[in-house]
Design an enzyme around this catalytic site. Structure first.
Site, mmCIF file in Angstrom:
data_model
loop_
_atom_site.group_PDB
_atom_site.id
_atom_site.type_symbol
_atom_site.label_atom_id
_atom_site.label_comp_id
_atom_site.label_asym_id
_atom_site.label_seq_id
_atom_site.Cartn_x
_atom_site.Cartn_y
_atom_site.Cartn_z
ATOM 1 N N TYR A 146 -13.836 8.422 3.232
ATOM 2 C CA TYR A 146 -15.267 8.709 3.318
ATOM 3 C C TYR A 146 -15.843 8.532 4.725
ATOM 4 O O TYR A 146 -17.052 8.657 4.912
ATOM 5 C CB TYR A 146 -16.032 7.794 2.351
ATOM 6 C CG TYR A 146 -15.623 7.940 0.902
ATOM 7 C CD1 TYR A 146 -16.252 8.867 0.072
ATOM 8 C CD2 TYR A 146 -14.610 7.154 0.352
ATOM 9 C CE1 TYR A 146 -15.881 9.007 -1.260
ATOM 10 C CE2 TYR A 146 -14.223 7.288 -0.979
ATOM 11 C CZ TYR A 146 -14.863 8.211 -1.777
ATOM 12 O OH TYR A 146 -14.495 8.354 -3.096
ATOM 13 N N ASP A 147 -14.998 8.222 5.707
ATOM 14 C CA ASP A 147 -15.491 7.931 7.059
ATOM 15 C C ASP A 147 -16.440 8.994 7.631
ATOM 16 O O ASP A 147 -17.431 8.636 8.274
ATOM 17 C CB ASP A 147 -14.316 7.712 8.032
ATOM 18 C CG ASP A 147 -13.690 6.333 7.863
ATOM 19 O OD1 ASP A 147 -14.293 5.470 7.203
ATOM 20 O OD2 ASP A 147 -12.581 6.117 8.396
ATOM 21 N N THR A 153 0.830 -1.209 0.000
ATOM 22 C CA THR A 153 0.000 0.000 0.000
ATOM 23 C C THR A 153 0.857 1.248 0.000
ATOM 24 O O THR A 153 2.010 1.222 0.410
ATOM 25 C CB THR A 153 -0.923 0.038 1.244
ATOM 26 O OG1 THR A 153 -1.834 1.131 1.117
ATOM 27 C CG2 THR A 153 -0.135 0.212 2.540
ATOM 28 N N ASP A 181 -7.475 -3.959 -1.087
ATOM 29 C CA ASP A 181 -8.175 -3.087 -2.025
ATOM 30 C C ASP A 181 -9.574 -2.891 -1.466
ATOM 31 O O ASP A 181 -10.257 -3.850 -1.111
ATOM 32 C CB ASP A 181 -8.217 -3.656 -3.443
ATOM 33 C CG ASP A 181 -8.508 -2.541 -4.446
ATOM 34 O OD1 ASP A 181 -7.689 -1.604 -4.554
ATOM 35 O OD2 ASP A 181 -9.576 -2.575 -5.088
ATOM 36 N N SER A 182 -9.971 -1.642 -1.386
ATOM 37 C CA SER A 182 -11.238 -1.362 -0.717
ATOM 38 C C SER A 182 -11.951 -0.215 -1.405
ATOM 39 O O SER A 182 -11.372 0.472 -2.251
ATOM 40 C CB SER A 182 -10.992 -1.057 0.760
ATOM 41 O OG SER A 182 -9.863 -0.233 0.920
ATOM 42 N N LYS A 185 -13.718 1.228 15.323
ATOM 43 C CA LYS A 185 -13.772 1.097 13.864
ATOM 44 C C LYS A 185 -13.325 -0.306 13.453
ATOM 45 O O LYS A 185 -13.964 -0.952 12.631
ATOM 46 C CB LYS A 185 -12.911 2.169 13.163
ATOM 47 C CG LYS A 185 -12.913 2.010 11.651
ATOM 48 C CD LYS A 185 -12.186 3.090 10.862
ATOM 49 C CE LYS A 185 -12.165 2.725 9.374
ATOM 50 N NZ LYS A 185 -11.469 3.669 8.512
ATOM 51 N N LYS A 243 -4.071 2.873 6.096
ATOM 52 C CA LYS A 243 -4.339 1.424 6.077
ATOM 53 C C LYS A 243 -3.345 0.689 6.962
ATOM 54 O O LYS A 243 -3.725 -0.166 7.757
ATOM 55 C CB LYS A 243 -4.234 0.882 4.644
ATOM 56 C CG LYS A 243 -5.390 1.277 3.740
ATOM 57 C CD LYS A 243 -5.223 0.564 2.407
ATOM 58 C CE LYS A 243 -6.318 0.919 1.428
ATOM 59 N NZ LYS A 243 -6.122 0.263 0.120
ATOM 60 N N ASN A 276 -0.972 3.887 1.241
ATOM 61 C CA ASN A 276 -1.907 4.625 2.100
ATOM 62 C C ASN A 276 -1.531 4.405 3.569
ATOM 63 O O ASN A 276 -1.739 3.324 4.113
ATOM 64 C CB ASN A 276 -3.332 4.120 1.822
ATOM 65 C CG ASN A 276 -4.383 4.864 2.615
ATOM 66 O OD1 ASN A 276 -4.110 5.362 3.697
ATOM 67 N ND2 ASN A 276 -5.580 4.920 2.079
ATOM 68 N N PRO A 277 -0.968 5.448 4.220
ATOM 69 C CA PRO A 277 -0.498 5.270 5.606
ATOM 70 C C PRO A 277 -1.613 4.927 6.586
ATOM 71 O O PRO A 277 -1.372 4.281 7.600
ATOM 72 C CB PRO A 277 0.129 6.640 5.947
ATOM 73 C CG PRO A 277 -0.393 7.592 4.935
ATOM 74 C CD PRO A 277 -0.758 6.811 3.711
#
Ligand code: ITT
Length: 197
Positions: A153-154, A8, A70-71, A174, A13, A10-11
């Site tokens: 989007y949280d 990734t 992947d999300s 979460k 994640k 994305n930090p």
């Protein structure tokens, strides 16, 4: 501590995943330099595999295992969009939120249903799939953003059976309900049972 590469950039994640996995004795680490996957699959799983493979291919050291996440967010009123394109829906997180709220401005209360999806794929250095898991978190899109936690989007995703957005939950809360947390728990149990070393 078993170290697994998390494919990734994305930090958020890696932070979310390690907050759950480290107490299990598993730490996820970033890929080596040159990690630049092409995400052109037609499913979350295909994109997850492509990312894991890209990390395996740029591994210069001794790491044996590679996992990708992947999300995305699928909104009923938009026939599942932004879905696979959630990361590219708009340039910044704030613009993504505003674009989505605008796209739903005519949606009635019962048309705001949505779900987060997460596909985790774990492979070895040669690209063999060792295990894959999927997690889903159902909810609906709020009318306004609320909360400071999480990412993406949280702040506009109201979690089913909770009167809160994902961004109003603590990291622990979460992880218990999120798409990523659910997929991860299944993956961690599998890794422990498989006794990966
Ligand atoms: P990598 O591909 O490098 O892992 P990415 O952010 O580009 O990072 P994805 O391609 O999986 O990841 O895109 C997922 C997007 O979906 C992400 O950028 C967010 O906008 C959104 N998303 C995924 N999980 C989320 C979560 O837990 N909370 C809020 N938004 C999320």
């Amino acid at each position: 501590m078993l170290k697994i590469v998390l494919a990734t950039s994305n930090p958020h994640k890696i932070e979310e995943i390690n907050s759950v996995s480290v107490p299990f004795g598993i730490e996820f680490v970033l890929p080596d330099e040159g990690f630049n996957p092409i995400e052109d699959g037609s499913t979350f799983e295909e994109n997850s595999y492509a990312k894991a493979l890209a990390a395996a291919q740029c591994e210069m050291g001794e790491r044996k295992y590679f996992m990708a996440d992947d999300s995305g967010l699928c909104v009923d009123f938009l026939n599942g969009a932004p879905g696979l394109k959630s990361a590219r829906y708009a340039p910044s997180a704030q613009e993504k939120i505003e674009k989505l709220l605008d796209a739903l401005k005519d949606a009635k209360e019962n048309q705001r249903g949505a779900k987060f999806v997460c596909s985790l794929v774990l492979i070895d250095k040669t690209g063999n799939i060792l295990n894959k898991t999927t997690g889903i978190c159902k909810g609906k899109i709020a009318h306004n953003q609320c909360g400071e936690g999480g990412f993406g989007y949280d702040p506009i995703f109201i979690v089913e059976n909770k009167n809160k957005t994902m961004a109003e939950l603590s990291q622990d809360e979460k992880s218990k309900v999120s798409h990523r947390g659910r997929a991860l728990m299944d993956m961690l149990v599998w890794i422990k049972c498989a006794n990966l070393k």
